[in-house]
Design an enzyme around this catalytic site. Structure first.
Site, mmCIF file in Angstrom:
data_model
loop_
_atom_site.group_PDB
_atom_site.id
_atom_site.type_symbol
_atom_site.label_atom_id
_atom_site.label_comp_id
_atom_site.label_asym_id
_atom_site.label_seq_id
_atom_site.Cartn_x
_atom_site.Cartn_y
_atom_site.Cartn_z
ATOM 1 C CE LYS A 42 27.838 5.894 49.669
ATOM 2 N NZ LYS A 42 27.953 6.531 50.990
ATOM 3 N N GLY A 43 25.243 8.683 43.909
ATOM 4 C CA GLY A 43 24.322 9.765 43.528
ATOM 5 C C GLY A 43 23.300 9.431 42.469
ATOM 6 C CD GLU A 97 27.941 9.924 37.657
ATOM 7 O OE1 GLU A 97 27.245 9.577 38.634
ATOM 8 O OE2 GLU A 97 29.181 9.887 37.672
ATOM 9 C CG ASP A 98 25.360 12.109 40.728
ATOM 10 O OD1 ASP A 98 26.301 11.938 39.920
ATOM 11 O OD2 ASP A 98 25.554 12.269 41.955
ATOM 12 C CG ASP A 101 32.268 19.087 37.953
ATOM 13 O OD1 ASP A 101 32.367 20.014 37.146
ATOM 14 O OD2 ASP A 101 32.671 19.194 39.136
ATOM 15 C CG PHE A 150 28.828 21.302 45.375
ATOM 16 C CD1 PHE A 150 29.827 20.526 44.814
ATOM 17 C CD2 PHE A 150 27.978 20.724 46.319
ATOM 18 C CE1 PHE A 150 30.004 19.204 45.196
ATOM 19 C CE2 PHE A 150 28.145 19.404 46.710
ATOM 20 C CZ PHE A 150 29.156 18.650 46.152
ATOM 21 N NE ARG A 163 24.368 10.101 49.183
ATOM 22 C CZ ARG A 163 25.317 10.262 48.261
ATOM 23 N NH1 ARG A 163 25.005 10.644 47.040
ATOM 24 N NH2 ARG A 163 26.581 10.062 48.561
HETATM 25 P P1 IMP Z 1 33.439 14.409 37.496
HETATM 26 O O1 IMP Z 1 34.286 13.193 37.504
HETATM 27 O O2 IMP Z 1 34.242 15.660 37.716
HETATM 28 O O3 IMP Z 1 32.550 14.511 36.265
HETATM 29 O O4 IMP Z 1 32.512 14.324 38.778
HETATM 30 C C1 IMP Z 1 31.432 13.474 38.819
HETATM 31 C C2 IMP Z 1 31.059 13.079 40.236
HETATM 32 O O5 IMP Z 1 31.391 14.085 41.181
HETATM 33 C C3 IMP Z 1 29.568 12.912 40.337
HETATM 34 O O6 IMP Z 1 29.200 11.576 40.162
HETATM 35 C C4 IMP Z 1 29.249 13.385 41.738
HETATM 36 O O7 IMP Z 1 29.361 12.303 42.641
HETATM 37 C C5 IMP Z 1 30.331 14.373 42.069
HETATM 38 N N1 IMP Z 1 29.897 15.763 41.831
HETATM 39 C C6 IMP Z 1 30.337 16.618 40.883
HETATM 40 N N2 IMP Z 1 29.724 17.799 40.972
HETATM 41 C C7 IMP Z 1 28.858 17.693 42.011
HETATM 42 C C8 IMP Z 1 27.900 18.593 42.599
HETATM 43 O O8 IMP Z 1 27.690 19.750 42.184
HETATM 44 N N3 IMP Z 1 27.185 18.094 43.649
HETATM 45 C C9 IMP Z 1 27.342 16.842 44.144
HETATM 46 N N4 IMP Z 1 28.214 15.975 43.619
HETATM 47 C C10 IMP Z 1 28.973 16.389 42.562
#
Ligand code: IMP
Length: 173
Positions: A42-43, A97-98, A101, A150, A163
C-alpha cells in the site's frame, strides 16, 4: 496509547522538490515508450500520486499488492495481495515503491513479473535505506537515501498508522 514519538526526517518541501526531479528523469528516459506505472501497495500510493502528476510522458497506471512487514519487523516472506491487471508482454514497466529496505520484496516481484516478458522493468522508490542489501537489486530512481531507521508518513505506515502524515518521520521508542 502510542508509546513512541515521531521525529521529522524529511519535510514536505524537500519531498516535493525531489519528486519533481525524479519525474523529470523518468520523462527523459521514457520518451515515446508509454510505460506501465505499477504502484506497489500500500505504501507507494502517495509517492506515486505525486510522481505521476509531475510526469509529462503518457503512462498506464496499475497496482500491485505485496506485504512483508508486521509492525517494525520483516517476516521474510512476501505475500502478493493484489496482482496487476495489465498484460506486461512487450511493455516497459516501472515499479513504484515507498521504500527499499532489504530489497527482497522488489527482488521477488521483479522475478515473478519478469516471467511475463515485459520489455523492461525499472524501479522507482521514494526511499532507499542505507544498509548492505543481501539481495542484489538495481534501483533505477530514488528520491532519498535514509539512515537505517523505521520511518512513517507520506504513505508509509506502522501497523497501518501514520500513512497520512505529509512529511517523513522516524519512530523513536
Ligand atoms: P524490503 O523487502 O525489506 O525491501 O521491504 C520493503 C517493504 O517493507 C516496503 O515496501 C515497506 O512496506 C516495508 N518497510 C520497510 N522499511 C520500512 C519502514 O521503515 N517503514 C515502513 N515500512 C517499511
Amino acid at each position: 496509547m502510542q508509546d513512541y514519538s515521531i521525529k521529522k526526517l524529511i519535510s514536505r518541501e524537500e519531498i516535493d522538490r525531489r519528486v519533481k526531479e525524479v519525474a523529470c528523469e523518468i520523462d527523459k528516459d521514457y520518451i515515446g515508450l508509454a510505460p506501465i506505472i505499477a504502484v506497489v501497495l500500500k505504501g507507494g500510493f502517495v509517492f506515486a500520486a505525486d510522481l505521476v502528476r509531475n510526469m509529462k510522458t503518457p503512462f498506464t497506471l496499475d497496482f500491485i499488492g505485496a506485504s512483508s512487514y508486521v509492525g517494525t519487523e520483516s517476516r521474510g516472506d512476501i505475500k502478493m495481495t493484489k496482482d496487476l491487471d495489465t498484460p506486461l508482454k512487450g511493455r516497459h514497466l516501472i515499479l513504484v515503491e515507498d521504500i527499499v529496505d532489504t530489497g527482497q520484496t522488489l527482488k521477488k516481484l521483479c522475478r515473478l513479473l519478469g516471467q511475463r516478458e515485459p520489455e523492461s522493468i525499472k524501479i522507482a522508490t521514494l526511499l532507499l535505506k542505507d544498509i548492505e542489501r543481501p539481495f542484489n537489486l538495481r534501483v533505477d530512481y530514488y528520491c532519498f537515501e535514509i539512515p537505517n531507521k523505521f520511518v512513517v508518513g507520506y504513505g508509509l505506515d506502522h501497523n497501518e498508522r501514520h500513512r497520512g502524515l505529509p512529511y517523513i518521520g522516524y519512530i523513536e521508542e
